[in-house]
Design an enzyme around this catalytic site. Structure first.
Site, PDB file in Angstrom:
ATOM      1  N   GLU A  56       9.277   1.449  11.413  1.00 57.73           N
ATOM      2  CA  GLU A  56      10.333   2.467  11.354  1.00 57.73           C
ATOM      3  C   GLU A  56       9.626   3.810  11.297  1.00 57.73           C
ATOM      4  O   GLU A  56       8.968   4.140  10.310  1.00 57.73           O
ATOM      5  CB  GLU A  56      11.228   2.277  10.130  1.00 57.73           C
ATOM      6  N   CYS A  77      13.516  10.603   7.023  1.00 62.20           N
ATOM      7  CA  CYS A  77      13.383  10.375   8.469  1.00 62.20           C
ATOM      8  C   CYS A  77      14.753  10.352   9.147  1.00 62.20           C
ATOM      9  O   CYS A  77      14.865  10.620  10.343  1.00 62.20           O
ATOM     10  CB  CYS A  77      12.635   9.074   8.728  1.00 62.20           C
ATOM     11  N   LYS A 106       0.871  -1.172   0.000  1.00 58.87           N
ATOM     12  CA  LYS A 106       0.000   0.000   0.000  1.00 58.87           C
ATOM     13  C   LYS A 106       0.907   1.221   0.000  1.00 58.87           C
ATOM     14  O   LYS A 106       1.412   1.651   1.033  1.00 58.87           O
ATOM     15  CB  LYS A 106      -0.917   0.002   1.227  1.00 58.87           C
TER      16      LYS A 106
END
Length: 502
Positions: free
Chosen positions: A270, A304, A194
């Site tokens: 994560e 990130c 997805k």
């Protein structure tokens, strides 16, 4: 349905680049080995121009049910294959990705707004390696046996878990997708990807590559859509989904865990980061600036792992700042398909507004040394979601800009005096994904790395990945580890067999 539009200039660039496939103006799901047209569509916007370039289908409960059923049916055969029989399928998948290198490079730029220059720095090779590594690793990894003194012997069996939902972010969509696809399929599970709603083109292309490589129907599926009350939520609640691997912001990760709690799914998460970048006086300042520029502004800072909190020893603080500001001012911002561009556009208007809200906070409470403005660019890029690289000083550790993940081309810089102070500042955040330590003192590198509350420390570099070692976050930056045998256990059920050897 939104009428998709493509700028003529973009089309001409694609043709000049030898685009081997037509860009789909209407993206499809990929379910059970077939490309399935959706019923409800949403627009796909090119971040550099703000124009709709395609439409994608919003997966609802119907599409999720179909994908889970296809993956569950395929699991019955795929999971029974020895790893050596799964490996050729995955190697062909990786080969197809490499074969389509120019296509993936351009599609990633159209999806994300990242400069094509960055996509040509081994990005596609990393995608292919993510699949190849685990295809080989699954073949070579064995089991263990433990004899007991009283005449018993134990041995460990591992077997695939089932259907996995792989939910990926928009910042590095295809590379992070293959990071999850590789181990999921190599260890005998089946997958439903997805992708983030902002970046469906790369996922569609991965489905095309998997299809061309001959992966059995249902082993790998793609369902597009949003999160709440859409494909993401339906996947994470589905009782036949046994594993969820998610990369994204911490708040979304918490919601996903709640959604999957009723059926006790296993999770690999994560999540967000606010990485410290510690520059000590013993560092090579030119090298430190080069590493810092990448860690701060690669992919527009939408990483990130970005080293967005710069902690600089006071004795070199001014010299380092002068070099950093000069480098930031020299960074070319603009057309992502121009090979000379070094920073592209942020992903969407709403995200640009979010990042600009932090710029406004800094404008009132701190000092902006450079950036903080939208650059003046020619048409059609004047409508794109661009922001100049931004460097902020005169901040306090408790400030919002020092504590919250901004996810854009904005860094804060704070001085420190001692090693102990640097460690305290670095750990002063709810996040713990990674850190950067820049020093030529080996003992210092070891001491500081051991004291930092993070999952990964890079010394004198950034964003180096070895798939044999663990990757994941501490504190609110994640749950679990991926990579090598550390992530191996996530994708397997484990059974102990105890035999009385008497």
């Amino acid at each position: 349905m939104v009428e998709p539009k493509l700028y003529k200039e973009t089309v001409d660039r694609l043709k000049a680049l030898g685009f081997p496939l037509e860009l789909p103006l209407e993206v499809t799901h990929y379910i059970g080995g077939e490309f399935v047209r959706g019923e409800n569509f949403f627009p796909v916007v090119y971040p550099a121009t703000g124009e709709v370039i395609a439409t994608a289908p919003e997966g609802r409960e119907k599409e999720v049910d179909l994908a889970v059923a296809a993956a569950k049916e395929a699991f019955a055969k795929w999971s029974k294959m020895p790893p050596s029989q799964r490996r050729p399928y995955l190697r062909r998948f990786a080969e197809k990705i490499r074969e389509w290198r120019p296509l993936f490079e351009v599609v990633e730029t159209l999806d994300v707004g990242r400069p094509i220059h960055e996509n040509r720095l081994g990005y596609v090779d990393r995608m292919a390696n993510n699949i190849e590594f685990f295809a080989d690793f699954a073949v070579t990894h064995g089991s263990e046996a433990y004899p007991m003194e009283n005449g018993y012997i134990n041995y460990v069996l591992r077997f695939p878990v089932g259907v996995a939902a792989l939910i990926t972010p928009w910042n590095m969509p295809t590379m992070l997708a293959t990071w999850k696809i590789g181990p999921t399929l190599a260890f005998g599970n089946t997958a439903i990807l997805k992708p983030a709603e902002f970046t469906p083109l790369g996922a569609w292309l991965l489905a095309k590559a998997a299809h061309e490589a001959g992966l059995p129907p249902g082993v790998f599926n793609v369902v597009h859509g949003f999160g709440p009350n859409s494909a993401g939520e339906f996947l994470t609640r589905h009782p036949d989904v046994r594993l969820i691997s998610f990369t994204g912001e911490t708040a979304t990760g918490k919601v996903i865990i709640k959604n999957g709690a009723d059926t006790l799914k296993r999770f690999s998460m994560e999540l967000g980061g606010k990485a410290p970048n510690l520059i000590f006086e013993s560092a090579d300042l030119d090298r430190a600036v080069e590493v810092t520029m990448r860690a701060s502004f690669f992919n527009q800072g939408e990483v990130c792992l970005a080293g967005s909190r710069l902690l600089v020893q006071r004795s070199v603080y001014r010299a380092f700042l002068d070099k950093l500001v000069a480098a930031a001012k020299a960074l070319k911002v603009g057309d992502p398909l121009d090979p000379e561009t070094r920073m592209g556009a942020l992903i969407a208007q709403e995200h640009l507004e979010k990042v600009m809200s932090y710029v406004e906070i800094a404008r009132k409470t701190a000092t902006i040394l450079t950036g903080g403005r939208r650059p003046e660019l020619p048409h059609p890029f004047d409508k794109g979601y661009f922001l100049e690289p931004t460097v902020v000083v005169d901040v306090k550790p408790s400030d919002k800009v020092c504590q919250e993940e901004i996810f854009g081309p904005m860094v804060v810089v704070m001085p420190f005096d001692t090693e102990e102070e640097a460690i305290e500042l670095a750990n002063n955040t709810p996040y713990g994904l990674n850190a950067i330590v820049q020093t030529r003192d080996v003992g210092q590198a070891v001491r500081v790395s051991e004291a930092l509350e993070v999952g990964t420390v890079w010394v004198n570099d950034w964003f180096v990945r070895d798939l044999r070692v663990p990757f994941g976050g501490a504190k609110q930056s994640g749950i679990g580890r991926e990579g090598g045998h550390y992530g191996y256990e996530f994708y397997y059920e484990i059974k102990n067999v105890c035999i009385a050897n008497k």
